[in-house]
Design an enzyme around this catalytic site. Structure first.
Site, PDB file in Angstrom:
ATOM      1  N   GLU A  87      33.243 128.456  12.078  1.00 44.92           N
ATOM      2  CA  GLU A  87      33.562 129.083  10.982  1.00 44.92           C
ATOM      3  C   GLU A  87      34.110 130.860  11.306  1.00 44.92           C
ATOM      4  OE1 GLU A  87      29.570 129.233   8.433  1.00 44.92           O
ATOM      5  OE2 GLU A  87      31.467 130.448   6.829  1.00 44.92           O
ATOM      6  N   ARG A 117      20.652 124.923  21.542  1.00 43.86           N
ATOM      7  CA  ARG A 117      21.738 126.378  21.469  1.00 43.86           C
ATOM      8  C   ARG A 117      21.430 127.483  23.087  1.00 43.86           C
ATOM      9  NH1 ARG A 117      23.979 128.034  16.253  1.00 43.86           N
ATOM     10  NH2 ARG A 117      24.265 130.085  16.148  1.00 43.86           N
ATOM     11  N   LYS A 175      26.789 135.155  15.331  1.00 41.31           N
ATOM     12  CA  LYS A 175      28.034 136.170  14.396  1.00 41.31           C
ATOM     13  C   LYS A 175      27.338 136.851  13.659  1.00 41.31           C
ATOM     14  CE  LYS A 175      30.107 132.050  13.577  1.00 41.31           C
ATOM     15  NZ  LYS A 175      30.834 131.243  13.247  1.00 41.31           N
TER      16      LYS A 175
HETATM   17  P1  ATP Z   1      25.850 131.741  14.865  1.00 39.32           P
HETATM   18  O1  ATP Z   1      24.771 131.254  14.454  1.00 39.32           O
HETATM   19  O2  ATP Z   1      26.295 131.986  16.043  1.00 39.32           O
HETATM   20  O3  ATP Z   1      27.149 132.436  13.640  1.00 39.32           O
HETATM   21  P2  ATP Z   1      27.313 128.836  14.293  1.00 39.32           P
HETATM   22  O4  ATP Z   1      26.570 128.071  14.708  1.00 39.32           O
HETATM   23  O5  ATP Z   1      27.246 129.563  12.625  1.00 39.32           O
HETATM   24  O6  ATP Z   1      27.241 130.042  15.116  1.00 39.32           O
HETATM   25  P3  ATP Z   1      29.876 128.195  14.396  1.00 39.32           P
HETATM   26  O7  ATP Z   1      31.131 128.511  13.802  1.00 39.32           O
HETATM   27  O8  ATP Z   1      29.193 127.061  12.539  1.00 39.32           O
HETATM   28  O9  ATP Z   1      28.280 129.074  14.919  1.00 39.32           O
HETATM   29  O10 ATP Z   1      30.254 127.029  15.784  1.00 39.32           O
HETATM   30  C1  ATP Z   1      31.091 126.243  16.334  1.00 39.32           C
HETATM   31  C2  ATP Z   1      30.480 125.760  17.289  1.00 39.32           C
HETATM   32  O11 ATP Z   1      29.663 126.919  18.186  1.00 39.32           O
HETATM   33  C3  ATP Z   1      28.746 124.563  16.589  1.00 39.32           C
HETATM   34  O12 ATP Z   1      29.281 122.906  17.094  1.00 39.32           O
HETATM   35  C4  ATP Z   1      27.645 125.078  17.027  1.00 39.32           C
HETATM   36  O13 ATP Z   1      26.812 124.462  16.921  1.00 39.32           O
HETATM   37  C5  ATP Z   1      27.970 125.708  17.590  1.00 39.32           C
HETATM   38  N1  ATP Z   1      27.296 126.869  18.866  1.00 39.32           N
HETATM   39  C6  ATP Z   1      27.083 128.302  17.799  1.00 39.32           C
HETATM   40  N2  ATP Z   1      26.279 129.169  18.506  1.00 39.32           N
HETATM   41  C7  ATP Z   1      25.613 127.945  19.083  1.00 39.32           C
HETATM   42  C8  ATP Z   1      25.742 128.749  21.019  1.00 39.32           C
HETATM   43  N3  ATP Z   1      24.082 129.140  20.656  1.00 39.32           N
HETATM   44  N4  ATP Z   1      25.026 127.910  21.671  1.00 39.32           N
HETATM   45  C9  ATP Z   1      26.025 126.458  21.580  1.00 39.32           C
HETATM   46  N5  ATP Z   1      26.296 126.095  20.043  1.00 39.32           N
HETATM   47  C10 ATP Z   1      26.976 126.662  19.525  1.00 39.32           C
HETATM   48 MG    MG Z   2      27.402 128.680  11.243  1.00 38.22          MG
END
Ligand code: ATP
Ligand code: MG
Length: 535
Positions: free
Chosen positions: A30, A255, A265
């Site tokens: 995102e 994760r 983020k």
């Molecule tokens: P955040 O909570 O840090 O904002 P998010 O999951 O909302 O992370 P996205 O932009 O939706 O971030 O993530 C893109 C991809 O990266 C998704 O498939 C998500 O599951 C993966 N991802 C995000 N954070 C992690 C992490 N700490 N370890 C492994 N994969 C991750």
């Molecule tokens: Mg997200």
């Protein structure tokens, strides 16, 4: 031989059974922030599948939340992925499917599987029930298809205020899985989208947009993190009820969490907005752009992702392992140089003219060669390398002591001078003839070898960093765990060949640590020399 993780086992079984004929994955960020090291893990998995099965991996921006998203983030995400060395097949945006998503929503309404609900988001949450109690059905639940079509069109045409109406899936308010209790599919939201502008005033929810995007793109394996495990029934519900087949299959992995930092983020944005750090790419940040500024080689990050493997349950990884990977890479690749962090003048009394000496570029690499340094009659050593009151086992310079100057002579203490501030201002010594490597007196036993720079050395700024958070992982909010001092600036002096170093060049400053030259011409500490990782 490469080992196989649990995701690969699933894929290989499906390939063998003919359930899929190839592998197409996607990385779906995102664009609401910069990528962090957790994303590197996800990237390594998705692009790893592409490589291993000669498939494809797309970059798809899940841009369904216009109030939080921005092109700045889109651009940074692309730059970071390229920095890691991954090449996506297609660059795609969920917002490109808004028309199609709207059509799928109409299909669900026509099929009696979605309805427009008059409740507010708060009321919906309140009526969702709990793990032990079923939810309460909305009074709008049994609206006719015609009425739903008309109201949904009204939502699209801006006839309702933000939050006044939502489109919900009609599934099961008593489902043991709360995600299945008539989840929201669309909401009214007046916000300018960074790609679609003001075309829409309704936006699809992630749980609706994500499976549809995957399906449209022909993704075979939708790899995501564990918190979406409970959403998988909904993912499948959307997939089947919109008329798609069995693929893609959603697979969840753990994760990545890292000690001494945070990795969401949302929280990282808080650090940026509250100016705890200087920006998303601050070298202290666990973002990929921060790690780039910090001087982490991308190969070391990928090595780290490889070593931690793909887990099925969440856990914290020691930041020491990441640093271990970085250090191992730099030990093999970084040129050695001499920089004095806190300079103290050393006068070599019997040296009447400068002497050129050589210092090895990298003792761990064959053919790395050496570079020349001029030993001048006055040089600088590290303030902490001379002590008037040395503790036991102090092998550096002390009254009546002897040390070797790196790559040059053994020197013997003669005297010192105290400045007005009461601190040692300079030390005078004499060098021992023929004590350079290969000389007749080279065998004289001295325990300490000091780094030094000639009197011609230019000033250099060194930024040393510490972890953002304290070491106690006890669930406190990160705001309470912030380390009070995370940056210390030194004004040192550098060996002259470093004057020409380009930005981005990484060195081992002997006895100090690994450093990278930043865009301002200063040096950032990448990682210290001591490995604390205990495997
Ligand atoms: P955040 O909570 O840090 O904002 P998010 O999951 O909302 O992370 P996205 O932009 O939706 O971030 O993530 C893109 C991809 O990266 C998704 O498939 C998500 O599951 C993966 N991802 C995000 N954070 C992690 C992490 N700490 N370890 C492994 N994969 C991750
Ligand atoms: Mg997200």
């Amino acid at each position: 031989m490469e080992s196989t993780n649990f995701i690969e086992e699933i894929i290989e079984k499906e390939l063998a059974e003919g359930k899929v004929t190839g592998v197409v994955t996607r990385f779906p960020p995102e664009p609401n922030g910069y990528l962090h090291v957790g994303h590197a893990k996800s990237l390594a998995i998705n692009f790893g599948m592409k490589r291993k099965y000669h498939g494809a991996c797309n970059l798809r921006f899940d841009d369904t939340n216009p109030t939080k998203e921005d092109v700045e983030y889109v651009n940074s995400i692309k730059e970071d992925i390229k920095w890691l060395g991954f090449e996506w097949d297609k660059e795609l945006y969920a917002s490109d499917y808004f028309d199609q998503m709207y059509e799928y929503a109409l299909k669900l309404i026509r099929d009696g599987k979605a309805y427009v609900c008059d409740m507010s988001a708060e009321e919906i949450t309140k009526n969702r029930g709990t793990l032990t109690e079923p939810g309460v059905e909305s009074p709008s639940r049994n609206r006719s298809v015609e009425e739903n079509l008309k109201l949904f069109e009204g939502m699209k045409n801006g006839e309702f205020k933000d939050g006044e109406k939502v489109l919900r899936a009609k599934i099961d308010m008593a489902s043991p899985n709360i995600n299945m209790r008539d989840p929201i599919l669309y909401r009214v939201l007046r916000a300018t989208h960074h790609r679609t502008g003001d075309k829409w005033c309704i936006y699809p929810m992630y749980d609706f947009a994500h499976p549809i995007s995957d399906c449209i793109e022909g993704i075979t394996h939708s790899i995501c993190t564990l918190e979406f495990e409970d959403h998988r029934p909904l993912y499948d519900w959307v997939k089947y009820n919109c008329g798609f087949g069995d693929n893609p299959r959603q697979i969840e992995f753990a994760r990545l969490g890292l000690t001494r930092t945070i990795m969401s983020k949302r929280y990282l944005k808080r650090l940026v907005d509250s100016k705890v750090v200087e920006g998303w790419d601050d070298p202290r940040m666990p973002t990929l752009s921060g790690m780039r500024e910090r001087g982490y080689p991308p190969e070391a990050l990928l090595d780290f992702c490889d070593r931690i493997g793909v887990a099925k349950s969440n856990s914290m990884v020691e930041v020491g392992l990441l640093e271990h990977c970085v250090r191992e890479n730099l030990n093999a690749n970084a040129t050695r140089a001499m920089v004095v962090k806190s300079p103290l003048k050393l006068i070599i009394k019997n040296l009447t003219a400068p002497v050129t000496v050589e210092v090895e570029n990298n003792p761990t690499a064959e053919n790395a060669g050496a570079h020349k340094v001029t030993l001048t009659p006055e040089i600088y050593i590290e303030e902490s390398d001379f002590s008037l009151d040395p503790p036991p086992k102090y092998h550096r310079l002390k009254p009546d002591g002897m040390v070797r100057l790196k790559g040059a002579y053994i020197v013997k203490y003669l005297s010192h001078e105290i400045g007005e501030d009461g601190k040692v201002k300079s030390v005078t010594c004499e060098y021992i003839e023929d004590s350079m490597s290969g000389g007749a007196n080279a065998g004289i036993k001295v325990k300490g070898v000091l780094h030094w720079v000639p009197s011609t050395a230019k000033d250099v700024v060194l930024n040393d960093y510490d972890y953002l958070l304290d070491e106690v992982e006890d669930g406190r909010d990160f705001g309470e765990r912030l380390n009070p001092v995370t940056k210390t600036v030194f004004l040192g002096k550098q060996e002259p060949f470093l004057d020409e170093a380009p930005a981005g060049a990484r060195y081992q400053f002997m006895r100090l640590g690994y450093y990278v030259k930043n865009k301002k011409g200063e040096y950032n500490l990448i990682v210290g020399l001591k490995d604390s990782y205990k495997g």
